[in-house]
Scaffold this motif. Structure first.
Motif, PDB file in Angstrom:
ATOM      1  N   LYS A 137      11.232  -0.227 -26.562  1.00 30.41           N
ATOM      2  CA  LYS A 137      10.510   1.027 -26.277  1.00 30.41           C
ATOM      3  C   LYS A 137      10.264   1.859 -27.521  1.00 30.41           C
ATOM      4  N   GLY A 138      10.818   1.459 -28.643  1.00 26.78           N
ATOM      5  CA  GLY A 138      10.613   2.294 -29.815  1.00 26.78           C
ATOM      6  C   GLY A 138      11.827   2.274 -30.702  1.00 26.78           C
ATOM      7  N   GLY A 139      12.604   3.328 -30.691  1.00 22.85           N
ATOM      8  CA  GLY A 139      13.719   3.431 -31.623  1.00 22.85           C
ATOM      9  C   GLY A 139      13.314   4.357 -32.743  1.00 22.85           C
ATOM     10  N   GLY A 140      12.187   4.057 -33.337  1.00 19.30           N
ATOM     11  CA  GLY A 140      11.573   4.973 -34.293  1.00 19.30           C
ATOM     12  C   GLY A 140      10.557   5.851 -33.566  1.00 19.30           C
ATOM     13  N   HIS A 141       9.883   6.726 -34.341  1.00 18.55           N
ATOM     14  CA  HIS A 141       8.958   7.679 -33.738  1.00 18.55           C
ATOM     15  C   HIS A 141       7.528   7.137 -33.690  1.00 18.55           C
ATOM     16  N   GLY A 142       6.738   7.729 -32.825  1.00 19.63           N
ATOM     17  CA  GLY A 142       5.314   7.405 -32.769  1.00 19.63           C
ATOM     18  C   GLY A 142       4.985   6.322 -31.762  1.00 19.63           C
ATOM     19  N   ASP A 143       3.674   6.132 -31.543  1.00 18.45           N
ATOM     20  CA  ASP A 143       3.195   5.089 -30.630  1.00 18.45           C
ATOM     21  C   ASP A 143       3.199   3.757 -31.347  1.00 18.45           C
ATOM     22  N   TYR A 144       4.142   2.907 -31.016  1.00 15.91           N
ATOM     23  CA  TYR A 144       4.121   1.571 -31.618  1.00 15.91           C
ATOM     24  C   TYR A 144       4.935   0.599 -30.792  1.00 15.91           C
ATOM     25  N   ARG A 145       4.771  -0.655 -31.068  1.00 17.38           N
ATOM     26  CA  ARG A 145       5.532  -1.722 -30.414  1.00 17.38           C
ATOM     27  C   ARG A 145       6.099  -2.665 -31.455  1.00 17.38           C
ATOM     28  N   ASN A 146       7.219  -3.283 -31.138  1.00 16.92           N
ATOM     29  CA  ASN A 146       7.700  -4.446 -31.885  1.00 16.92           C
ATOM     30  C   ASN A 146       7.590  -5.652 -30.965  1.00 16.92           C
ATOM     31  N   ILE A 147       7.300  -6.815 -31.526  1.00 13.93           N
ATOM     32  CA  ILE A 147       7.488  -8.046 -30.768  1.00 13.93           C
ATOM     33  C   ILE A 147       8.993  -8.281 -30.738  1.00 13.93           C
ATOM     34  N   VAL A 148       9.575  -8.509 -29.556  1.00 10.14           N
ATOM     35  CA  VAL A 148      11.034  -8.661 -29.454  1.00 10.14           C
ATOM     36  C   VAL A 148      11.374 -10.023 -28.844  1.00 10.14           C
ATOM     37  N   LEU A 149      12.081 -10.836 -29.610  1.00  7.59           N
ATOM     38  CA  LEU A 149      12.435 -12.196 -29.182  1.00  7.59           C
ATOM     39  C   LEU A 149      13.925 -12.266 -28.905  1.00  7.59           C
TER      40      LEU A 149
END
Lengths: 354, 220
Positions: free
Chosen positions: A127-139
């Motif tokens: 869901k984030g962790g850092g600020h702002g609108d972004y995504r990580n690919i999570v494996l």
């Protein structure tokens, strides 16, 4: 002679990264992922790469931003509290559209917590962790073999979509030893016209930056980024189905808990309970479609996770709350036993809870 | 079998030292010796001698281990009782050393007393299927790093080549040439080859000095 080698999960990540062409690693030791750094410290000097133990996690992630800007493959790794420290840098990587691989071998939390395994950084990773609108690919690997193969995959996806790929493992996956094949197959290379490689006075210089002076331009950048995320949700979802063909109960679990759940499912099947499992391999993008399809035929879902109930929210969203979702969990470094999962499967089967 | 008063197991990280040390302590005990096993690992907070505490205690083997081993306290501390092993000298001692040179530094504190007593065996545990000790050269490198860090020299080699659950008898046979080469290149004898229990019968006639291992289970 066996082509396989015996490795710890943490070592498998490190070796796979090197074989994927990652010649730059920056990190800071923390249990239970320290073997990633220790392995890199031994191997990198021998292949002419860079291993650098930074003075802090914040420093390490900013070194990652530096190398990523030049278009080279780069990785950092840590465990839960250390990943919190890296969160700012991960947001900057997203804002700069830079590819990098970040590994989190989770431990119990919040705070300093403990060194035993946990999955309670699910929210932070997906869901984030850092600020702002972004995504990580999570494996989410569930074996030492997948610690290696998903690391190859993480580098490929990071380059393909110019963003952060995260390996979300846990202390058990990091510490356990299993046979592993390290064949990377073909390593794809991607054009990176944006990389800071020096102009030779032959082109306009590139700028890697996440600051936008005009809100219109920043909005546009966010729109574009989310168009890319949409493509990832369409094309890159990975999951495993286990005994789902005739399942009336669907267990959803990832990483180490999926292995515990598999044992419980086998025991339940032996007792005649029709239960199967959908194991998300990508936590983002989350396997919404197979879950929605399962909601059409299953009477209940069980989320087995080592958190107070984080992934369960994504399951409920994916199935639009059509069916009850039970939670089977242990936290703080404890792992659910097959007996606990079996009891929850029986509860779901008898319908007592809903 | 002849035993030295002190037997030390050192080697590459994850080579199987702790499992072998625990099994070796049981073997000494079966041969009627008074046994103490001491955990000198300051590197890894997991997979410790302490995981076998119940079985060791039941067998009458004394365990000296940090109270922080296998706990949430990730502290590289050693208990003071370890001094009794090198000073009292009444029991047969098995010392489980931490992995690699990093783990062997702690041994340096006791090395003088052990060498002075001159009744010890220091065993290098090797596994050909570990990626950083795949060949003779890299194994010798780890070996000399450990000797430098600990201030002690190895006296023999233990071949524990395995790939975990999937290990076959053939995998063990394939490792013998490597193990013999490591030993002869280091000028040492290959003291024994260790295999998990279920492979012992298949191999005991074709492999010299074969020792079966009962694998530790984590007690939670």
């Amino acid at each position: 002679m066996s082509e396989k080698v015996l490795m710890k999960g943490n070592e498998a990540i490190a070796e796979a990264a090197i074989r994927a062409g990652c010649n730059h690693y920056f990190g800071y030791p923390i249990t239970p992922q320290t073997e990633v750094a220790a392995y890199m410290a031994k191997r990198m000097p021998k292949i002419g790469g860079t291993f650098l133990q930074a003075e802090s996690e914040v420093s390490a992630i900013n070194m990652v931003i530096g190398v990523a800007s030049t278009g080279k493959r780069v990785m950092t790794s840590s465990s839960s509290p250390g990943v919190s420290l890296k969160a700012e840098g991960i947001s900057y990587l997203a804002g700069c559209d830079l590819p990098a691989v970040v590994v989190n071998v989770q431990r119990g939390g919040p705070g300093l917590g403990g060194i035993q395994p946990s999955q309670s950084d699910y929210f932070q990773s997906t869901k984030g962790g850092g600020h702002g609108d972004y995504r990580n690919i999570v494996l989410a690997p569930a074996s030492v073999q997948e610690m290696a193969s998903l690391t190859f995959k993480a580098f490929d996806l990071a380059d393909k979509y110019s963003m952060v790929s995260m390996i979300l493992a846990d202390g058990t996956m990091g510490q356990m030893m299993e046979p592993v094949s390290l064949d990377a197959g073909e390593v794809n290379t991607y054009e990176k016209p944006w990389a800071l490689t020096g102009t030779n006075c032959e082109r306009k210089h590139n700028i890697v930056n996440s600051l936008y002076l005009k809100p219109e331009a920043l909005e546009q950048k966010n729109f574009e980024r989310y168009e890319r995320y949409k493509k990832i949700e369409e094309n890159e979802v990975m999951y495993e189905e286990y005994l789902m063909d005739d399942a009336e109960i669907c267990v959803v679990s990832f990483g180490i808990t999926s292995r515990v759940a598999k044992n419980a499912i086998n025991e339940a099947r032996a007792k005649g309970v029709k239960v199967g499992m959908i194991r998300p391999i990508t936590l983002w993008p989350f396997p919404k479609k197979p879950l929605a399809a399962a909601a059409e035929k299953c009477k209940a879902f069980i989320s087995v996770e080592m958190s107070m109930g984080q992934m369960i929210e994504d399951i409920e969203l994916a199935i639009r709350c059509k069916k009850p979702v039970l939670l089977c969990n242990r936290v703080g470094g404890m792992i659910p036993t097959p007996e606990e999962v079996l009891a929850k499967i029986q509860e779901a089967n008898e319908g007592g809870a809903f | 079998m002849e035993y030295k008063r002190v037997t030390l197991f050192a080697g590459h990280y994850g080579s199987g030292k702790t499992n072998i040390a625990v099994n070796y302590a049981f073997r000494l005990k079966r041969d009627g010796k008074p046994v103490v096993i001491a955990d000198l690992d300051i590197v890894n907070p997991y997979f410790r001698t302490k995981d076998s505490e119940r079985e060791l205690t039941e067998a009458g083997i004394k365990l000296i281990s940090s109270e922080f081993a296998s706990s949430n306290v990730d502290l590289p501390a050693l208990p003071q009782e370890i001094y009794s092993v090198v000073h009292t000298r009444s029991d047969y001692a098995v010392l489980d050393i931490g992995g690699d040179d990093r783990g062997a530094y702690a041994l340096g504190r006791y090395a003088d007393s052990i060498v002075k007593e001159n009744n010890y065996e220091m065993l290098m545990v090797i596994n050909m299927y570990r990626p950083l000790t795949r060949d003779v050269e890299s194994t010798l490198e780890v070996m000399s790093e450990i000797e430098l860090a600990s201030g002690m020299r190895f006296t023999a080699v233990v071949n524990n080549s395995n790939i975990g659950e999937e290990t076959t008898a053939q995998d063990v046979l394939d490792s013998l040439e490597y193990a013999n080469c490591v030993a002869s290149a280091a000028g040492l004898e290959l003291k024994m080859t260790t295999v998990k229990e279920d492979l012992y019968n298949q191999l005991c006639e074709s492999v010299e000095n074969l020792m079966p291992l009962k694998l530790q289970e984590k007690i939670s």
